[in-house]
Design an enzyme around this catalytic site. Structure first.
Site, PDB file in Angstrom:
ATOM      1  N   LYS A   1     -22.589  -1.710  -6.003  1.00  0.00           N
ATOM      2  CA  LYS A   1     -21.331  -1.005  -5.195  1.00  0.00           C
ATOM      3  C   LYS A   1     -22.218  -0.033  -4.784  1.00  0.00           C
ATOM      4  O   LYS A   1     -23.295   0.591  -4.958  1.00  0.00           O
ATOM      5  CB  LYS A   1     -20.198  -0.446  -5.880  1.00  0.00           C
TER       6      LYS A   1
ATOM      7  N   GLY B   1       3.932  -3.385  -2.202  1.00  0.00           N
ATOM      8  CA  GLY B   1       2.765  -3.465  -1.278  1.00  0.00           C
ATOM      9  C   GLY B   1       2.704  -4.573  -0.375  1.00  0.00           C
ATOM     10  O   GLY B   1       2.229  -5.715  -0.812  1.00  0.00           O
TER      11      GLY B   1
ATOM     12  N   GLY C   1       0.921  -5.297   2.263  1.00  0.00           N
ATOM     13  CA  GLY C   1      -0.173  -5.124   3.374  1.00  0.00           C
ATOM     14  C   GLY C   1      -0.843  -6.260   3.395  1.00  0.00           C
ATOM     15  O   GLY C   1      -0.094  -7.345   3.534  1.00  0.00           O
ATOM     16  N   LYS C   2      -2.191  -6.389   3.573  1.00  0.00           N
ATOM     17  CA  LYS C   2      -2.982  -7.588   3.998  1.00  0.00           C
ATOM     18  C   LYS C   2      -2.622  -8.742   2.994  1.00  0.00           C
ATOM     19  O   LYS C   2      -2.325  -9.643   3.078  1.00  0.00           O
ATOM     20  CB  LYS C   2      -4.317  -7.202   4.215  1.00  0.00           C
ATOM     21  N   VAL C   3      -2.969  -8.110   1.427  1.00  0.00           N
ATOM     22  CA  VAL C   3      -2.762  -9.265   0.527  1.00  0.00           C
ATOM     23  C   VAL C   3      -1.333  -9.547   0.168  1.00  0.00           C
ATOM     24  O   VAL C   3      -1.096 -10.606   0.144  1.00  0.00           O
ATOM     25  CB  VAL C   3      -3.654  -8.677  -0.744  1.00  0.00           C
ATOM     26  N   GLY C   4      -0.469  -8.476   0.199  1.00  0.00           N
ATOM     27  CA  GLY C   4       0.960  -8.689  -0.179  1.00  0.00           C
ATOM     28  C   GLY C   4       1.842  -9.728   0.654  1.00  0.00           C
ATOM     29  O   GLY C   4       2.582 -10.450   0.262  1.00  0.00           O
TER      30      GLY C   4
HETATM   31  N1  LIG Z   1      -8.098  -7.143   0.746  1.00  0.00           N
HETATM   32  C1  LIG Z   1      -8.976  -7.731  -0.311  1.00  0.00           C
HETATM   33  O1  LIG Z   1      -9.488  -8.708  -0.074  1.00  0.00           O
HETATM   34  C2  LIG Z   1      -8.586  -7.006  -1.591  1.00  0.00           C
HETATM   35  C3  LIG Z   1      -9.434  -7.594  -2.797  1.00  0.00           C
HETATM   36  C4  LIG Z   1      -9.260  -7.300  -3.836  1.00  0.00           C
HETATM   37  C5  LIG Z   1      -8.304  -6.270  -4.211  1.00  0.00           C
HETATM   38  N2  LIG Z   1      -7.537  -5.794  -3.302  1.00  0.00           N
HETATM   39  C6  LIG Z   1      -6.781  -4.660  -3.772  1.00  0.00           C
HETATM   40  O2  LIG Z   1      -5.534  -4.988  -3.448  1.00  0.00           O
HETATM   41  C7  LIG Z   1      -4.645  -4.075  -3.006  1.00  0.00           C
HETATM   42  C8  LIG Z   1      -3.937  -4.213  -1.499  1.00  0.00           C
HETATM   43  O3  LIG Z   1      -4.914  -4.486  -0.787  1.00  0.00           O
HETATM   44  P1  LIG Z   1      -4.774  -4.842   0.837  1.00  0.00           P
HETATM   45  O4  LIG Z   1      -6.050  -5.213   1.561  1.00  0.00           O
HETATM   46  O5  LIG Z   1      -3.271  -5.542   1.031  1.00  0.00           O
HETATM   47  O6  LIG Z   1      -4.540  -3.237   1.278  1.00  0.00           O
HETATM   48  P2  LIG Z   1      -3.566  -2.761   2.360  1.00  0.00           P
HETATM   49  O7  LIG Z   1      -3.812  -1.373   2.726  1.00  0.00           O
HETATM   50  O8  LIG Z   1      -3.708  -3.470   3.593  1.00  0.00           O
HETATM   51  O9  LIG Z   1      -2.159  -2.838   2.062  1.00  0.00           O
HETATM   52  C9  LIG Z   1      -1.631  -1.970   0.879  1.00  0.00           C
HETATM   53  C10 LIG Z   1      -0.229  -1.749   1.320  1.00  0.00           C
HETATM   54  O10 LIG Z   1       0.548  -0.993   0.119  1.00  0.00           O
HETATM   55  C11 LIG Z   1       1.500  -0.056   0.717  1.00  0.00           C
HETATM   56  N3  LIG Z   1       1.675   0.964  -0.311  1.00  0.00           N
HETATM   57  C12 LIG Z   1       0.988   2.147  -0.421  1.00  0.00           C
HETATM   58  N4  LIG Z   1       1.559   2.876  -1.287  1.00  0.00           N
HETATM   59  C13 LIG Z   1       2.582   2.265  -1.807  1.00  0.00           C
HETATM   60  C14 LIG Z   1       3.499   2.492  -2.596  1.00  0.00           C
HETATM   61  N5  LIG Z   1       3.717   3.612  -3.259  1.00  0.00           N
HETATM   62  N6  LIG Z   1       4.591   1.821  -2.919  1.00  0.00           N
HETATM   63  C15 LIG Z   1       4.793   0.626  -2.314  1.00  0.00           C
HETATM   64  N7  LIG Z   1       3.726   0.118  -1.180  1.00  0.00           N
HETATM   65  C16 LIG Z   1       2.689   1.032  -0.980  1.00  0.00           C
HETATM   66  C17 LIG Z   1       0.610   0.402   1.991  1.00  0.00           C
HETATM   67  O11 LIG Z   1       1.589   0.633   2.933  1.00  0.00           O
HETATM   68  C18 LIG Z   1       0.253  -0.836   2.653  1.00  0.00           C
HETATM   69  O12 LIG Z   1       1.131  -1.695   3.234  1.00  0.00           O
HETATM   70  C19 LIG Z   1      -5.410  -2.635  -3.201  1.00  0.00           C
HETATM   71  O13 LIG Z   1      -5.541  -2.098  -4.290  1.00  0.00           O
HETATM   72  C20 LIG Z   1      -6.836  -3.092  -2.927  1.00  0.00           C
HETATM   73  O14 LIG Z   1      -7.909  -2.419  -3.397  1.00  0.00           O
HETATM   74  C21 LIG Z   1      -7.644  -6.101  -1.949  1.00  0.00           C
END
Ligand SMILES: NC(=O)c1ccc[n+]([C@@H]2O[C@H](COP(=O)([O-])OP(=O)(O)OC[C@H]3O[C@@H](n4cnc5c(N)ncnc54)[C@H](O)[C@@H]3O)[C@@H](O)[C@H]2O)c1
Length: 360
Positions: free
Chosen positions: A83, A183, A185-188
């Site tokens: 990392k 959440g 976001g992208k994954v959710g």
């Molecule tokens: N994107 C990936 O490929 C990937 C891979 C492994 C792990 N992750 C982990 O998965 C999680 C989500 O990743 P992502 O890429 O979707 O991130 P993202 O930033 O696109 O989405 C995160 C979402 O969570 C929301 N959020 C923040 N605080 C909050 C709260 N207190 N209550 C409710 N919602 C809240 C944000 O508004 C946002 O919409 C992160 O912890 C990230 O580290 C992501």
């Protein structure tokens, strides 16, 4: 560049190599930590973050690189764990020269470390890093990359959830279950789609009003609640933390209505004692680093020339890995997180040992 290598210092905690990189003109200060190359070159993202101190940056990179070794091992990749952190506020100091200077330091490791995106770095940043080094993943599709890794992260989380459903209710489906997604976001977002397609009912929350508007538009059947507290105390079968780390702590676990927790967020357990708290309450927790490995699987595929179907097939196997970990946890009477660590260590030892068979 200041370089030191140590295998047994208290700070480096068994890491193979920790490299400090500095370029005064661009303001670059980075640390690249390689925990292990036992299974192959170390792969892990670059976190760009305004740490308060260098000690904090070092602590984070050592912790994260160790985690990547375990994640990559369980994802079935021929890759070790590493990392990097860039110390500074990306909003203020991120520039093309800084990212390219960083790329040259990555190149200087000659393939011992492959980088990727993490908090504070994006696909467009990796495209710039790639102009100075071959050892980079997470580039845009136009530059031969895998693009947005959240696609297969969500797919892998869904597979882990299916395995947890089978373990708990006897059938590998979420049909008829109620899943709480915190959440969007992208994954959710992607995960919500997979759950709806599978026949689950979904309740969701996010702090961002745009994310809520999106879900109301895309999936009007999803119930939206005010916050995560309302979500976890509602009548859900599965809780999917997909926002920030530390979702499972001394306050949330006792309040949780779900009997299964499977989500994308990294570092969901606020501290090590939480595993026991979950087990005592009869909550099945599928370790985050196992089920969210779809992203690293997606970007790792770039190393051989990206092929989405091949990467998706590998991410689908998160179902089998999760199932095996849950079986092992029961058989050995340990929490799934301990079983996962044991399985990762076994693969590192058994496959890593093969390098002692010399071929020439
Ligand atoms: N994107 C990936 O490929 C990937 C891979 C492994 C792990 N992750 C982990 O998965 C999680 C989500 O990743 P992502 O890429 O979707 O991130 P993202 O930033 O696109 O989405 C995160 C979402 O969570 C929301 N959020 C923040 N605080 C909050 C709260 N207190 N209550 C409710 N919602 C809240 C944000 O508004 C946002 O919409 C992160 O912890 C990230 O580290 C992501």
């Amino acid at each position: 560049m200041d370089v030191f290598a140590s295998t047994d210092g208290p700070e480096s905690d068994g890491h193979e190599q920790v490299v400090f990189c500095q370029d005064k003109q661009t303001g670059l200060k980075a640390i690249i930590a390689i925990y292990s190359t036992t299974l192959g070159p170390a792969l892990g993202g670059t976190r760009f973050y305004p740490y308060a101190t260098e000690a904090e940056a070092l602590h984070d990179v050592l912790d994260l690189s160790r985690g990547m070794a375990y994640k990559n091992a369980l994802a079935g990749l021929d890759l070790g764990g590493g990392k990097a952190v860039i110390w500074g506020d990306p909003e203020r100091i991120k520039t093309e020269p800084l990212l390219r200077a960083y790329g040259r330091f990555v190149e200087s490791l000659n393939g011992r470390y492959y980088t990727a995106c993490d908090v504070g770095t994006y696909v467009a940043d990796m495209d710039l890093v790639a102009r100075e080094t071959r050892f980079v993943t997470g580039r845009s599709v136009e530059h031969g990359g895998a693009g947005d890794s959240s696609v297969l992260t969500a797919w892998g989380v869904f597979q882990g959830m299916r395995a947890a459903a089978e373990h708990t209710w006897g059938s590998p489906t979420l049909a008829g279950r109620r899943v709480g997604v915190s959440g969007l976001g992208k994954v959710g977002k992607h995960l919500t789609g997979h759950l709806i397609d599978d026949g689950a009912s979904v309740v969701a929350t996010d702090v961002n009003s745009k994310a809520l508007s999106w879900v109301r538009q895309a999936y009007p059947q999803v119930d939206v609640v005010a916050d995560t507290q309302a979500l976890i105390t509602s009548d859900i079968d599965v809780y999917a933390p997909c926002a920030l780390g530390g979702a499972l702590d001394d306050d949330t676990v006792p309040a949780l209505r779900a009997s299964v927790v499977v989500g994308a967020a990294n570092n969901q357990l606020a501290h090590p004692g939480i595993e026991k708290l979950l087990a005592d309450r009869g909550v099945l927790y599928a370790p985050d680093y196992v089920v969210n490995a779809g992203g690293v699987i997606q970007v790792a595929d770039e190393i051989d020339g990206f092929n989405f179907e091949r990467a998706k097939l590998r991410a689908t196997r998160i179902f089998d890995t999760t199932r095996e970990i849950l079986r092992l946890a029961d058989a050995e009477g340990v929490p799934p997180a301990v079983a996962a660590d044991r399985l990762a260590e076994r693969r590192m030892a058994e496959v890593g040992r093969l390098r002692t068979i010399h071929l020439r």
